[in-house]
Design an enzyme around this catalytic site. Structure first.
Site, mmCIF file in Angstrom:
data_model
loop_
_atom_site.group_PDB
_atom_site.id
_atom_site.type_symbol
_atom_site.label_atom_id
_atom_site.label_comp_id
_atom_site.label_asym_id
_atom_site.label_seq_id
_atom_site.Cartn_x
_atom_site.Cartn_y
_atom_site.Cartn_z
ATOM 1 N N HIS A 168 0.840 -1.341 -0.011
ATOM 2 C CA HIS A 168 0.064 -0.034 0.171
ATOM 3 C C HIS A 168 0.864 1.056 -0.037
ATOM 4 O O HIS A 168 0.624 2.334 -0.642
ATOM 5 C CB HIS A 168 -1.062 0.023 1.168
ATOM 6 C CG HIS A 168 -1.592 1.326 1.600
ATOM 7 N ND1 HIS A 168 -2.326 2.101 0.678
ATOM 8 C CD2 HIS A 168 -1.300 2.048 2.860
ATOM 9 C CE1 HIS A 168 -2.532 3.133 1.360
ATOM 10 N NE2 HIS A 168 -2.125 3.230 2.521
ATOM 11 N N HIS A 177 3.667 7.330 5.864
ATOM 12 C CA HIS A 177 2.386 8.129 6.345
ATOM 13 C C HIS A 177 1.615 7.255 7.180
ATOM 14 O O HIS A 177 0.747 8.014 8.080
ATOM 15 C CB HIS A 177 1.440 8.228 5.059
ATOM 16 C CG HIS A 177 0.799 7.214 4.363
ATOM 17 N ND1 HIS A 177 1.180 6.386 3.327
ATOM 18 C CD2 HIS A 177 -0.634 6.583 4.914
ATOM 19 C CE1 HIS A 177 0.522 5.717 3.051
ATOM 20 N NE2 HIS A 177 -0.682 5.711 3.967
ATOM 21 N N GLU A 201 0.438 5.913 13.008
ATOM 22 C CA GLU A 201 -0.931 5.812 13.204
ATOM 23 C C GLU A 201 -0.915 4.285 13.488
ATOM 24 O O GLU A 201 -1.877 3.742 14.389
ATOM 25 C CB GLU A 201 -1.760 6.119 12.104
ATOM 26 C CG GLU A 201 -3.425 5.839 12.075
ATOM 27 C CD GLU A 201 -4.099 6.350 11.145
ATOM 28 O OE1 GLU A 201 -5.038 5.644 10.659
ATOM 29 O OE2 GLU A 201 -3.604 7.472 10.481
ATOM 30 N N ASP A 202 -0.141 3.309 12.807
ATOM 31 C CA ASP A 202 -0.366 2.002 12.783
ATOM 32 C C ASP A 202 0.642 0.998 13.364
ATOM 33 O O ASP A 202 0.329 -0.202 13.177
ATOM 34 C CB ASP A 202 -0.751 1.252 11.279
ATOM 35 C CG ASP A 202 -2.249 1.922 10.782
ATOM 36 O OD1 ASP A 202 -3.166 2.210 11.578
ATOM 37 O OD2 ASP A 202 -2.188 2.217 9.622
ATOM 38 N N ASP A 243 -2.595 8.209 -0.677
ATOM 39 C CA ASP A 243 -3.016 7.321 0.241
ATOM 40 C C ASP A 243 -4.400 6.666 -0.143
ATOM 41 O O ASP A 243 -4.776 5.390 -0.113
ATOM 42 C CB ASP A 243 -2.932 7.906 1.640
ATOM 43 C CG ASP A 243 -3.603 7.004 2.451
ATOM 44 O OD1 ASP A 243 -3.790 5.957 2.503
ATOM 45 O OD2 ASP A 243 -4.227 7.793 3.769
#
Length: 204
Positions: free
Chosen positions: A57, A83, A87-88, A147
């Site tokens: 991705h 990116h 967050e992940d 994204d």
């Protein structure tokens, strides 16, 4: 979806790197190497909802920016690779800033969905995040649009009908307007929205 261009990175970074070599100087590719290695380290064995490696991705977003839009600014491309790392994964924004500098860190911050504040639901936090993007600088919007393009380009293959519907509607409502100042993204999202319009009433 025959009329909508899709971006593939299933062959991994070496193949993507070779494709970018005609567009970017060797020194800039080296800076991307570092970002890709960092992302690989943090995302590890993570998989996307359809089962593909997470890195796929991230590399699709880079290909969108280079091959689609013509971006050659390595900071923007490194931000695209990174990116989702705050967050992940367990990576902190401070670590991104220390390793890649304030500009890359700021771009990553703009596209990082924050945890819900006290008294705020996950849905409210998501809505606030998407609304805040209207104030984002151009480079951050380019990363976000790339994204989301990677996320939705094959939305019609998602196994959950309700996810197909909700993500299609959210993209049309909140992301497509952000694409309007950018001719390539505007055209791509318009073609995509038309091609996948049946998802809006998809019952499975």
């Amino acid at each position: 979806m025959d009329t909508v261009r899709t971006f593939e990175a299933a062959q991994g970074w070496p193949a993507v790197r070779a494709a970018l070599a005609a567009r970017l100087p060797a020194a800039e590719l080296g800076r991307l190497d570092e970002a890709v290695a960092f992302a690989e380290q943090w995302h590890g064995d993570q998989r996307r909802p359809a089962g593909e490696p997470y890195l796929e991705h991230l590399l699709e977003a880079v290909l969108v920016l280079v091959d689609g839009v013509g971006v050659t600014d390595t900071d923007v491309l490194r931000a695209a690779v990174l990116h989702d790392v705050v967050e992940d994964t367990g990576c902190s924004a401070a670590e991104v800033r220390e390793r890649f500098g304030p500009r890359v860190a700021d771009l990553v911050d703009w596209v990082t969905k924050p945890e819900p504040a006290d008294g705020q639901s996950a849905a409210q936090a998501r809505a606030a995040y998407l609304d805040r993007l209207r104030l984002a600088p151009e480079d951050a919007l380019l990363v976000k649009l790339a994204d989301r393009l990677s996320n939705v380009q094959r939305l019609d293959t998602h196994p959950r009908p309700e996810k197909r519907r909700s993500y299609y509607r959210e993209t049309v409502r909140t992301v497509v307007p952000l694409a309007q100042p950018y001719p390539w993204f505007r055209a791509w999202y318009a073609a995509w929205a038309e091609a996948l319009a049946p998802l809006d009433g998809d019952e499975g």
